[in-house]
Every structure is written in C-alpha cells, then in structure tokens.
Design a protein around this motif. Structure first.
Motif, mmCIF file in Angstrom:
data_model
loop_
_atom_site.group_PDB
_atom_site.id
_atom_site.type_symbol
_atom_site.label_atom_id
_atom_site.label_comp_id
_atom_site.label_asym_id
_atom_site.label_seq_id
_atom_site.Cartn_x
_atom_site.Cartn_y
_atom_site.Cartn_z
ATOM 1 N N GLN A 1 0.815 -1.216 0.000
ATOM 2 C CA GLN A 1 0.000 0.000 0.000
ATOM 3 C C GLN A 1 0.855 1.276 0.000
ATOM 4 O O GLN A 1 0.345 2.369 0.238
ATOM 5 N N GLN B 1 -8.468 3.023 1.209
ATOM 6 C CA GLN B 1 -7.487 2.083 0.662
ATOM 7 C C GLN B 1 -8.161 0.715 0.608
ATOM 8 O O GLN B 1 -8.255 0.017 1.609
ATOM 9 N N ASN C 1 -7.881 -2.617 0.092
ATOM 10 C CA ASN C 1 -6.829 -3.635 -0.047
ATOM 11 C C ASN C 1 -7.397 -5.044 -0.169
ATOM 12 O O ASN C 1 -6.677 -6.022 -0.034
ATOM 13 N N THR D 1 -5.955 -1.365 -4.197
ATOM 14 C CA THR D 1 -4.611 -1.881 -3.961
ATOM 15 C C THR D 1 -4.727 -3.313 -3.431
ATOM 16 O O THR D 1 -5.727 -3.981 -3.651
ATOM 17 N N ARG E 1 -3.345 -5.822 0.068
ATOM 18 C CA ARG E 1 -2.544 -6.022 1.280
ATOM 19 C C ARG E 1 -1.711 -7.288 1.106
ATOM 20 O O ARG E 1 -2.207 -8.406 1.169
#
Length: 341
Positions: free
Chosen positions: A53, A174, A176, A239, A241
C-alpha cells in the motif's frame, strides 16, 4: 446537487515528484519490514503491516497541501507518516504501547493522532473540517479508512454529515481487498465504496492505488475540489494487502500464495520500471536510495532500543484535572502492587 470534479488525469507529474515518491516508498517498505522483525524480537508488542500500500499512502500525502490540510490516519498509515515527515521516534511510540498514543506533534506534522478504532477517524475528520470551514479557513481533512471500515456505521454517518453540512473532507479508502480475513466480495456490496458517494450527493472516484502518479493526481484534484466547493469527495484507491492484517494474523488460514500472485506488479517495482524506462533514474541513484533507507532504519532502531517505558504513574496523573476518588484509589493500589514487584 453534486458539483462535477475536474478530470484528475490533467494534473502534472514530473520526474522530481516521481523520484521523491520512490524514495519515500522505499523508506516506508524498509521500515515496515523492519517493524515486523522488531515485533518478532519483542521490541514492539504489535504491528499492522502495510506492504503493498506504499503507493496509495505516499501518493495521497504528496497530493495534499500540508500547509493547511490535516491527515486523519488509522493504525496502518506508516507510509503517510513517512511522506508527511513525521518524527518517526514519536510515531513509533504508538507501536511501543505508550499510553498517550505517540509523542509526535499532530498540529506541526499535520498528522492527527493514530486512531485504532475501526472507522473512528472519519468522524473526527468531519468535525475538524467543519470547524475550519465555519471559521473561514480553507483546510481540507483527509480521512483514511479501509474497505473493511467502510462497513461501519460511523463511516455512513461521517459521509452523510459531511455532505449535509458541507464539510471539506476527502474520504481516502485504501481498498486492499481484505477486511482482516473477510474478502471484499463478502463485505462490500457491489465491491465499490466510491459508488456509494452518489447516495450522499457527492463525487466518488476510483483510482489505481498501486500507481503513485495516479494516486497523486486524484488526491490533488479531490483536495482542491473539496477546498473550492466545500463538498466532500470519496476517493477509493484499489490496492492489495500483501501480508497479514497484523503481526497476530496468519493470512495463510484464509488465502493462498496463489491468491497473492494475482495482485499484479508490486507498486515499488512499477515505479522503478517507470523511472528506469524514462531515464529519470539509474542504478547508482537507486542504490543511494537503498543506502539512505538503511541508515534511517538503523538510527531509528538504536533510539527505540534505548528508549525506556513511560512512567506508570502517567496512567493516573493525566486523566482528570481533579482526580476522582475512584482514580485516586486505583492509583494507590497500583503503587502498592508495583512496590511489591
């Protein structure tokens, strides 16, 4: 009525910005990897990794204006702290378990105190942004959250209040793809948080969170839009993780290495390839970046190892201006038991 946002693709990105972003991403990755090691060695009680990230976090900070804006992090924003040039010794006070949640200056650094309550930072961001707007200031709050946090009621309340009260906030999601062990498709209907923005009458934008230039452009556009219109924006960076949710987590129990292989190119590798292909950086420059990152880690590690715990009495002396009888009794019991050890 929603005011259309400008197309973020027009925001300029030059080689100097990309080199700066790369260096910040490398430092973030190196610190993140080291922090996991330090936790395994017993230096840190716990740590939430962010591997994968880095582009989303660094790009988001570079796109904001830290002379006026304020960043509201979760517990996984080491890259934000690095890009904002926060005192890392103070920042890691959080992960050392200091009672006050770290020793850096939130006002000077433009990074609000770390929020460990899932979704908690977004309400604080809306309150701050609304207060600044009512005072005639032009600061924008950037509220960090994950796709898992987007399922919290606090996030709905924050987005709704921000839209109704015209608070200049960028909700930076974000995404993830994992809410701890729960995959995206099992906890976000439609698999898009930005799509919800229309329900609040505000703009929503999805960006490639592994492309630091794209994140920078999108954040810069979103922040300036919020500043000019006092209209909040939902910006979702897609994104992945690439590790555990925290050092207490075992991702092998809910996904395989084959799953991780489908995540696409690593964001740092992507930027390195871009800089190399354009001639903006060479192997000597990359080596210097790595050397600098190693030096910063060694210096931080030395300070953390030498640091001593905060005095236990602080737990009682900084709660109320006028201590309650119950707190005074607890303090006395703690001191009595501590003296026996």
């Amino acid at each position: 009525m929603t005011t259309p946002m400008p197309d973020p693709s027009g925001a300029p990105v030059d080689d100097d910005l990309l080199r700066r972003a790369y260096a910040l991403m490398v430092v973030t990755r190196a610190l993140d990897t080291s922090a996991v090691t330090w936790q395994r060695q017993g230096l840190l009680p716990a740590y939430p990794p962010l591997r994968g990230q880095e582009a989303a976090q660094v790009g988001s900070v570079l796109g904001a204006d830290l002379t006026s804006d304020l960043l509201f992090p979760t517990y996984r924003e080491l890259g934000v702290a690095v890009a904002a040039d926060v005192d890392l010794v103070g920042y890691f006070g959080n992960h050392l378990g200091h009672w006050n949640g770290g020793l850096y200056d939130p006002v000077a650094s433009r990074l609000a105190p770390i929020q460990a309550v899932v979704g908690g930072s977004v309400l604080h961001a809306v309150g701050w942004a609304l207060g600044r707007a009512l005072d005639g200031e032009n600061g924008v709050a950037v509220a960090y959250l994950g796709d898992g946090a987007s399922s919290q009621g606090d996030v709905h309340e924050a987005m709704n209040f921000a839209a109704v009260l015209e608070a200049p906030v960028v909700f930076f999601v974000q995404n993830n793809r994992w809410a701890l062990s729960v995959p995206l498709h099992r906890q976000v209907a439609g698999e898009s948080v930005a799509a919800r923005a229309g329900g609040y009458g505000i703009p929503g934008l999805v960006v490639d969170g592994d492309d630091v230039a794209a994140v920078y452009r999108a954040m810069r556009t979103a922040v300036e839009h919020a500043r000019a219109t006092r209209q909040p924006v939902v910006l979702e960076a897609m994104t992945y993780r690439r590790g555990p949710h925290a050092t207490s987590d075992d991702p092998g129990r809910y996904r395989s290495l084959a799953d991780e292989a489908t995540a696409g190119a690593d964001p740092i590798d992507r930027l390195r390839d871009r800089l190399t292909a354009s001639g903006a950086a060479d192997e000597s420059w990359f080596a210097d970046v790595d050397t600098d990152a190693t030096g910063r880690i060694d210096a931080l590690h030395a300070v953390l190892v030498a640091s001593s715990p905060r005095p236990g009495a602080d737990l009682f002396e900084h709660v109320f201006v006028h201590p309650t009888p119950q707190l005074t009794a607890q303090h006395a019991r703690w001191r009595e038991e501590s003296d026996r050890v």
